[in-house]
Design a protein around this motif. Structure first.
Motif, mmCIF file in Angstrom:
data_model
loop_
_atom_site.group_PDB
_atom_site.id
_atom_site.type_symbol
_atom_site.label_atom_id
_atom_site.label_comp_id
_atom_site.label_asym_id
_atom_site.label_seq_id
_atom_site.Cartn_x
_atom_site.Cartn_y
_atom_site.Cartn_z
ATOM 1 N N ARG A 57 123.978 25.356 108.679
ATOM 2 C CA ARG A 57 124.450 25.330 110.072
ATOM 3 C C ARG A 57 125.345 24.130 110.402
ATOM 4 O O ARG A 57 125.510 23.761 111.559
ATOM 5 C CB ARG A 57 123.297 25.427 111.095
ATOM 6 N N ARG A 79 116.340 21.161 115.693
ATOM 7 C CA ARG A 79 115.193 20.415 115.198
ATOM 8 C C ARG A 79 114.229 21.337 114.458
ATOM 9 O O ARG A 79 113.647 20.976 113.442
ATOM 10 C CB ARG A 79 114.473 19.734 116.363
ATOM 11 N N ALA A 82 115.583 22.032 111.152
ATOM 12 C CA ALA A 82 115.414 20.874 110.269
ATOM 13 C C ALA A 82 114.007 20.793 109.676
ATOM 14 O O ALA A 82 113.787 20.096 108.699
ATOM 15 C CB ALA A 82 115.728 19.584 111.027
ATOM 16 N N LEU A 85 114.625 23.607 106.732
ATOM 17 C CA LEU A 85 115.740 23.529 105.788
ATOM 18 C C LEU A 85 116.276 22.103 105.705
ATOM 19 O O LEU A 85 116.594 21.503 106.724
ATOM 20 C CB LEU A 85 116.832 24.494 106.293
ATOM 21 N N ILE A 87 119.183 19.473 103.909
ATOM 22 C CA ILE A 87 120.499 19.527 103.273
ATOM 23 C C ILE A 87 120.875 18.134 102.779
ATOM 24 O O ILE A 87 120.755 17.156 103.506
ATOM 25 C CB ILE A 87 121.585 20.065 104.237
ATOM 26 N N GLN A 162 111.074 15.350 104.391
ATOM 27 C CA GLN A 162 111.326 16.251 105.518
ATOM 28 C C GLN A 162 110.392 17.469 105.470
ATOM 29 O O GLN A 162 110.236 18.172 106.455
ATOM 30 C CB GLN A 162 112.803 16.683 105.476
ATOM 31 N N ASP B 236 126.766 14.699 108.698
ATOM 32 C CA ASP B 236 126.102 15.829 108.070
ATOM 33 C C ASP B 236 124.610 15.574 107.893
ATOM 34 O O ASP B 236 123.777 16.424 108.171
ATOM 35 C CB ASP B 236 126.728 16.127 106.701
ATOM 36 N N LEU B 237 124.284 14.366 107.403
ATOM 37 C CA LEU B 237 122.869 14.034 107.229
ATOM 38 C C LEU B 237 122.148 14.007 108.569
ATOM 39 O O LEU B 237 121.046 14.538 108.699
ATOM 40 C CB LEU B 237 122.743 12.659 106.571
ATOM 41 N N ALA B 239 122.919 15.568 111.324
ATOM 42 C CA ALA B 239 122.773 16.938 111.819
ATOM 43 C C ALA B 239 121.700 17.675 111.020
ATOM 44 O O ALA B 239 120.913 18.446 111.570
ATOM 45 C CB ALA B 239 124.104 17.679 111.727
ATOM 46 N N GLY B 240 121.649 17.401 109.713
ATOM 47 C CA GLY B 240 120.640 18.021 108.865
ATOM 48 C C GLY B 240 119.222 17.604 109.243
ATOM 49 O O GLY B 240 118.272 18.335 109.016
ATOM 50 N N LEU B 241 119.098 16.408 109.831
ATOM 51 C CA LEU B 241 117.782 15.940 110.286
ATOM 52 C C LEU B 241 117.425 16.521 111.651
ATOM 53 O O LEU B 241 116.396 16.182 112.224
ATOM 54 C CB LEU B 241 117.758 14.413 110.366
ATOM 55 N N GLY B 242 118.290 17.376 112.189
ATOM 56 C CA GLY B 242 117.973 18.049 113.440
ATOM 57 C C GLY B 242 118.462 17.318 114.679
ATOM 58 O O GLY B 242 117.984 17.568 115.788
ATOM 59 N N LEU B 243 119.430 16.380 114.523
ATOM 60 C CA LEU B 243 119.974 15.700 115.698
ATOM 61 C C LEU B 243 121.197 16.452 116.208
ATOM 62 O O LEU B 243 121.986 16.969 115.420
ATOM 63 C CB LEU B 243 120.385 14.266 115.348
#
Lengths: 263, 346
Positions: A57, A79, A82, A85, A87, A162, B236-237, B239-243
């Motif tokens: 995404r 969130r 995350a 998944l 990345i 994670q 990217d990191l 965003a990957g952590l859900g921020l």
């Protein structure tokens, strides 16, 4: 046959992506097999990285969708995604002056909040991630002082902390020597076998991809050229049509997987 | 509270905070130093007041000259200095962490120049200083919007932001210079603080706006620091952590811009406080975090010391505060540029 949601947690449906007039992905369909290691290979600029970023995404598709557990990934709270998944981008940047322990603990972000910046579960997950990647003794070291191979293990540890069951990696072995490439791929193999993680990695090395992938995806010009087990996909014809490479394909003397020898 | 490696875990009902041990120690030392500087600032000055009378004078009702000097002349200027220094320190630390670049403070990015130009423009248009505060805030915010809009490229492009910011900053300073040249000489010298920054013309009414901004925006900044520290990864990191990377960046830019604009509205574009505070705070506490509270502490200390020096070093002549913050900041800028040049970063 099982319901699609049950054997694929992550799916690209008629995915299209363009930057301006440049078409990167076109009518792309891929069902990532659950609990397996999938590896994407293909020539430079074939759209591998963009595919991986779309699956995570990080890119918004211009057409089609990416489905996580059967639902559009862009319509789910980021969130929540995350927690499912992880990345690892191609060349991740670490904050200046950060220690290994701090960096790994940042992987807990989707499980934390401003009010709850630490919990017992965080501590356990971080310890497990460091044990798995064998970096516990590096905990108080500055990240910037580590070697390339160590750094890559730390990044993987952060992704493991994670606690997602899907892990996407963009060329995780680039800039590593062969011994460290093997070390890293063995680590991913253990993550898959011991924790049943579904792994999708973009790799450059066809022979290593053939050795470690359960499912190989061969890409060319933003489309799938072939996919399936290494035996099926790594052939003289496909190597010629995809990479323009004249080669022989013989069994790997160690594992029996196909081995590409340039002609 | 318990120890966890280099951290203290501070339990909260239903949660917990993490604090670095070293940061806690540095914070305590900064607090003590700031209190000493606060006392010294009230004590020192052209008009002598003996040290042992300072504290009693705050609470007595005698109403003599000593008390008048202390409470009406020195205290407003000093308190405004404290809040302005704290606001600038935090604002700089936020920008530097967001851009992952120690050069990217609001004084370098042109936001201070924008705020100063906005203030000057209201004086020029309305012929009075009545709208200076709102002029400065509007100038700072509009400059930030312009810089962000010009550097927007499929999201916030940080490198472009720095380049565009520096360019816009110089343009606005030139505009401010031009406005000054249109004023008569008396007005122009009164308005000089909009070019250098000074606490010299501060009044009692100036305390409330900066105090409120310091408390409200400071609290918001400290809450957002959790995210700010995670945005220090590449996008990217993060965003990957859900921020929500773009939303958080815009929010943090907004908070930092209003911080700096409020400070400039009252004290003019005092240079280098925003620029030096964050890096010094991080060096002292050796933390990868943006350390906003410590950055505020350093900002307060630098501003208090500079302003006290500006008031007292040459008795007959009150120098602008900005002259002394520049004396501290400019050598640091040179050192930083030399170091980055050595590492081929610029």
């Amino acid at each position: 046959m099982l319901e699609p949601q049950e054997n694929t947690p992550l799916e690209a449906k008629d995915l299209g992506l363009s930057f301006g007039s440049h078409v990167v992905l076109k009518d792309f369909n891929l069902a990532v097999p659950k609990g397996r290691v999938s590896v994407v290979i293909g020539p430079n600029a074939c759209g591998k990285s963009t595919l991986l970023r779309s699956l995570a995404r990080l890119e918004k598709p211009s057409a089609g969708t990416v489905l996580l557990d059967g639902k559009s990934i862009h319509k789910q709270p980021t969130r929540g995604v995350a927690k499912r998944l992880g990345i690892l981008p191609q060349m991740p940047v670490a904050p200046e002056g950060i220690t290994v322990g701090d960096l790994v603990s940042r992987g807990r972000t989707p499980h934390q909040s401003v009010w709850r910046q630490w919990s017992r579960q965080d501590e356990v997950a971080i310890q497990n991630a460091m044990d798995m990647t064998k970096i516990t003794e590096l905990r108080d070291k500055a990240f910037s002082s580590l070697s390339g191979g160590q750094r890559q293990r730390v990044w993987i540890a952060m992704a493991l902390a994670q606690e997602t069951d899907l892990l996407l990696l963009d060329e995780p072995t680039t800039f590593l020597d062969l011994a460290h490439q093997i070390e890293l791929l063995e680590l991913l193999k253990r993550c898959n076998e011991e924790q049943q993680m579904t792994i999708v990695a973009v790799l450059h090395d066809i022979n290593l991809a053939a050795r470690y992938a359960h499912h190989l995806v061969v890409m060319k010009n933003g489309q799938i050229e072939a996919q399936g087990s290494a035996d099926k996909v790594i052939t003289q014809d496909i190597m010629k049509s995809t990479f323009g490479l004249e080669c022989y394909v013989m069994p790997d003397p160690v594992k029996g997987t196909p081995l590409v020898v340039p002609a | 509270m318990k120890l966890l490696g280099h951290h203290l875990v501070v339990p909260l009902p239903g949660g917990a905070l993490l604090m670095r041990k070293r940061s806690a120690v540095v914070g305590a030392v900064l607090l003590v130093l700031s209190l000493v500087a606060l006392f010294a600032a009230h004590w020192l000055g052209a008009y002598p007041i003996s040290a042992n009378r300072i504290v009693p004078l705050f609470f007595s009702g005698e109403g003599g000259v000593d008390q008048l000097i202390l409470l009406d002349v020195r205290m407003p200027r000093i308190l405004v200095g404290v809040f302005v220094g704290g606001l600038m320190g935090m604002s700089g630390a936020i920008f530097q962490a967001l851009m992952r670049n120690p050069l990217a403070s609001p004084d370098v990015l042109g936001f201070n120049a924008g705020a100063a130009f906005g203030a000057l423009l209201t004086i020029f248009l309305f012929g009075s200083a009545a709208y200076v505060f709102w002029g400065a805030v509007a100038g700072g915010v509009l400059t930030a919007l312009l810089v962000v809009a010009l550097s927007w490229h499929r999201g916030l492009d940080l490198f472009r932001l720095i380049m565009v910011g520096i360019g816009i900053g110089f343009t606005l300073l030139a505009c401010a210079d031009f406005l000054m040249s249109q004023l008569d000489i008396q007005r122009a010298s009164d308005m000089a603080k909009w070019l250098v920054g000074s606490l010299g013309q501060v009044q009692r009414e100036d305390i409330a706006p900066v105090a409120i901004a310091f408390v409200v925006l400071g609290a918001l900044g400290v809450v957002l620091q959790y995210f700010l520290d995670r945005l220090a990864f590449d996008e990217d990191l993060a965003a990957g952590l859900g921020l929500k990377v773009n939303g958080l960046r815009l929010l943090l830019v907004a908070v930092a811009v209003v911080m700096t604009a409020t400070a400039v509205a009252v004290a003019g574009p005092i240079p280098f406080v925003a620029f030096v505070s964050g890096p010094i705070a991080r060096q002292l506490s050796r933390t990868p975090s943006s350390a906003l509270i410590l950055a505020a502490g350093i900002g307060i200390l630098v501003t208090l010391l500079s302003d006290t020096a500006a008031r007292t070093l040459v008795a007959a002549f009150q120098m602008p505060t900005g002259v002394f913050t520049a004396l501290i900041g400019a050598p640091y800028l040179i050192w930083l540029l030399a170091r980055q040049a050595k590492r081929n970063l610029i």
